[in-house]
Structures are given as structure tokens and as C-alpha cells.
Design an enzyme around this catalytic site. Structure first.
Site, mmCIF file in Angstrom:
data_model
loop_
_atom_site.group_PDB
_atom_site.id
_atom_site.type_symbol
_atom_site.label_atom_id
_atom_site.label_comp_id
_atom_site.label_asym_id
_atom_site.label_seq_id
_atom_site.Cartn_x
_atom_site.Cartn_y
_atom_site.Cartn_z
ATOM 1 C CD GLU A 124 -7.463 1.311 14.527
ATOM 2 O OE1 GLU A 124 -7.316 2.646 14.766
ATOM 3 O OE2 GLU A 124 -6.198 0.596 14.715
ATOM 4 C CG HIS A 147 -11.024 -2.430 11.838
ATOM 5 N ND1 HIS A 147 -10.632 -1.630 9.678
ATOM 6 C CD2 HIS A 147 -10.201 -2.093 12.493
ATOM 7 C CE1 HIS A 147 -8.933 -2.178 10.714
ATOM 8 N NE2 HIS A 147 -8.734 -2.780 11.244
ATOM 9 C CG HIS A 149 -7.553 -7.875 10.448
ATOM 10 N ND1 HIS A 149 -7.108 -7.671 11.612
ATOM 11 C CD2 HIS A 149 -7.912 -6.235 10.441
ATOM 12 C CE1 HIS A 149 -6.755 -6.715 12.525
ATOM 13 N NE2 HIS A 149 -7.327 -5.795 12.619
ATOM 14 C CD GLU A 177 -27.000 -7.627 -6.335
ATOM 15 O OE1 GLU A 177 -27.350 -7.421 -4.837
ATOM 16 O OE2 GLU A 177 -27.677 -7.323 -7.152
ATOM 17 C CG HIS A 218 -4.606 -2.296 9.516
ATOM 18 N ND1 HIS A 218 -4.356 -1.667 10.597
ATOM 19 C CD2 HIS A 218 -5.837 -3.105 10.169
ATOM 20 C CE1 HIS A 218 -4.915 -1.932 11.165
ATOM 21 N NE2 HIS A 218 -6.134 -2.969 11.303
HETATM 22 O O1 2HA Z 1 -8.426 -4.001 17.234
HETATM 23 O O2 2HA Z 1 -7.972 -4.609 14.642
HETATM 24 O O3 2HA Z 1 -6.263 -1.985 14.160
HETATM 25 C C1 2HA Z 1 -7.147 -4.247 16.540
HETATM 26 C C2 2HA Z 1 -7.245 -3.745 15.062
HETATM 27 C C3 2HA Z 1 -6.426 -3.025 15.118
HETATM 28 ZN ZN ZN Z 2 -7.232 -3.938 12.496
#
Ligand code: 2HA
Ligand code: ZN
Length: 279
Positions: A124, A147, A149, A177, A218
């Protein structure tokens, strides 16, 4: 051995920017957000803080960038590696993390440390680098793109409308909050193939006026001035999403009213994103 050479030998143990990323990625994995190789982080570093631990004149490898970033020329980053597991970073940082510098023309990366065994930075990277460019334009203290999940954020993207304003308002209503932590709201992309320059461009476009970008079904991107700052932001959004996922199917009987949210904003001196709360 001089002190500086000892530092360079012991970077895994000593560099605060390595230790912090080790700790936070392990923590994120423990939260259940970063299954397998899910998630990636990049953090802007000062040349001086890198030079205290790494020989910045010694380039181990160079990697081409398919998306040139001249705006980031000569900038140093610590990044997570592509395909690497957050779970494992803490026990082997040199294999799972890398310290890289964008070259003078912005089309190549110099690997200065880590990414052992020909590893490469996160898939990414386009979203990270393009987001750094936009956040730096609006916030000189900006340093981190994260980033992950986050489970309940992903779940919420299946059951809540994906309208950014409605999504933001629901999150603000879930915990008192929230409005204080992200008065700028959350932004949401359409579903897109990850890892591409296109999702990078669209993510960065949202970053012009948001610190949070949700990728439906995602995960989430959060930014900030430090790892704690970006993590705290994501954690707060995730907590609100968790409350929503716990409460919404029970039938919500009352919530924080618009007037209460406005009172809160006034008390904490924040300006809620316009067009969400009825005046
Ligand atoms: O690195 O999360 O979006 C793996 C991920 C791809
Ligand atoms: Zn991801």
C-alpha cells in the site's frame, strides 16, 4: 567502539522509532485487527534521528517507484514490509521493517536498513506516500500513516449507509469522546482494488481534509503526528463502530442529540465538520 558505532550495531534495541513500531504493531495484532499480513504503517523520520542509528551514506539497495513522489524527495521513512505479519515484527524488526529514503528525483527508494532477504515496502505504499504528501500540506506536524483491518469498522461498512456525513454522525453519537477526537469526521472511498496507484490517489484526495479514510469491506487509514496519535484516532473510530455493532440491532431507544453534540463541541473548543449537525 564509539558510542555512535554501538548505536548503529544495536538499532533493533535502541532506536525509539523501531521500538515504538514494534510495540504498536504487536498491540494491533493482539486487538485482532491485523490478521496474517493485514495492515501497514509508514512513519516520517528526521534525517538526524535516522543518522544517529544508521549509516545514511550506505545504501543497501535501491527500489524503483512506479508512482514518482518528487514532493517527498530526500525524506526518510520507517515502513512495514510487504507480506509481513504484524505479529512477527517485534521478534525480528530487521526482517519485517525497513528504513528508506526517497531519492533526489522522487522515483526511487534507497533502502538504508532492514527489509532483510530482499523484502520490499508495503503493497500500500502508493496510498501511504500520496497521503503523506497531502497531510504535510495541511499539517506540518504530520508524520504517520497507519492502515489496519479494524474489525468493527469493517463490519459497520456492511450495515450502515456509506454516506460520509451519515456515517460520521452515527460514529459521533456512539461515544461522547468521538466528536472531540475527530471533529473533522471520517471519509469513505468506494470499494476499490487495494495496492494500486488509483486507490492511493483517491485515498490521498480524501486526506486533503480528513485524517481518517475508510475503505469499505477492507479497513481504515488513520494519520497523525505520532504513532500514538494515528493509533488513538483509529482506536476511537473502532470503539464507536463497536458500540454501533453492539447496539444497533437491539433497537436504539435514545442517543446523544445534535444540541448535546454542539454543546460538547463548544465546551471542548472543536469545530464539527459542517453539514452534519442541525443548527
Ligand atoms: O498489507 O492490508 O491492504 C496488507 C494489506 C493490504
Ligand atoms: Zn489492508
Amino acid at each position: 567502539m564509539t558510542n555512535s558505532m554501538q548505536n548503529k550495531e544495536n538499532i533493533n534495541m535502541q532506536a525509539p522509532f523501531v521500538r515504538e513500531i514494534c510495540e504498536i504493531t504487536y498491540h494491533m495484532w493482539s486487538m485482532g485487527w491485523d490478521e496474517r499480513n493485514g495492515g501497514n504503517i509508514s512513519c516520517l523520520l528526521d534525517k538526524e534521528e535516522v543518522a544517529a542509528y544508521v549509516d545514511i551514506e550506505h545504501v543497501e539497495r535501491t527500489l524503483p517507484l512506479s508512482f514518482p513522489v518528487p514532493e517527498l524527495r530526500d525524506k526518510y521513512f520507517i515502513v512495514t514490509g510487504s507480506g509481513k505479519y504484524f505479529k512477527n515484527i517485534i521478534s525480528d524488526p530487521k526482517a519485517n521493517l525497513g528504513i528508506v529514503r526517497v531519492n533526489e528525483t522522487g522515483d526511487q527508494l534507497d533502502v538504508l536498513w532492514g527489509l532483510r532477504d530482499d523484502a520490499v515496502p508495503t503493497s500500500e505504499l502508493p496510498s501511504h506516500f500520496m497521503s503523506h504528501i497531502e497531510r504535510l500540506k495541511v499539517d506540518p506536524n504530520h508524520r504517520v500513516v497507519m492502515h489496519t483491518h479494524a474489525t468493527n469498522v469493517i463490519a459497520m461498512t456492511f450495515v450502515h449507509e456509506l454516506d460520509e456525513k451519515k456515517f460520521t454522525k452515527t460514529l459521533w453519537q456512539m461515544c461522547t469522546e468521538c466528536l472531540v477526537v475527530f471533529p473533522d469526521g471520517v471519509s469513505i472511498l468506494p470499494w476499490l482494488v487495494p495496492g494500486t496507484s488509483e486507490i492511493g490517489r483517491q485515498t490521498a484526495d480524501k486526506m486533503k481534509d480528513h485524517r481518517v479514510v475508510i475503505w469499505p469491506h477492507h479497513g481504515i487509514f488513520g494519520t497523525g503526528a505520532s504513532l500514538d496519535d494515528a493509533f488513538g484516532l483509529i482506536e476511537t473510530v473502532e470503539k464507536a463502530a463497536q458500540i454501533y455493532m453492539l447496539a444497533s440491532h437491539q433497537g436504539i431507544k435514545q442517543t446523544i442529540t445534535d444540541q448535546q453534540l454542539l454543546d460538547l463541541a463548544q465546551a471542548f473548543g472543536v469545530t464539527p465538520l459542517e453539514g452534519i449537525l442541525g443548527e
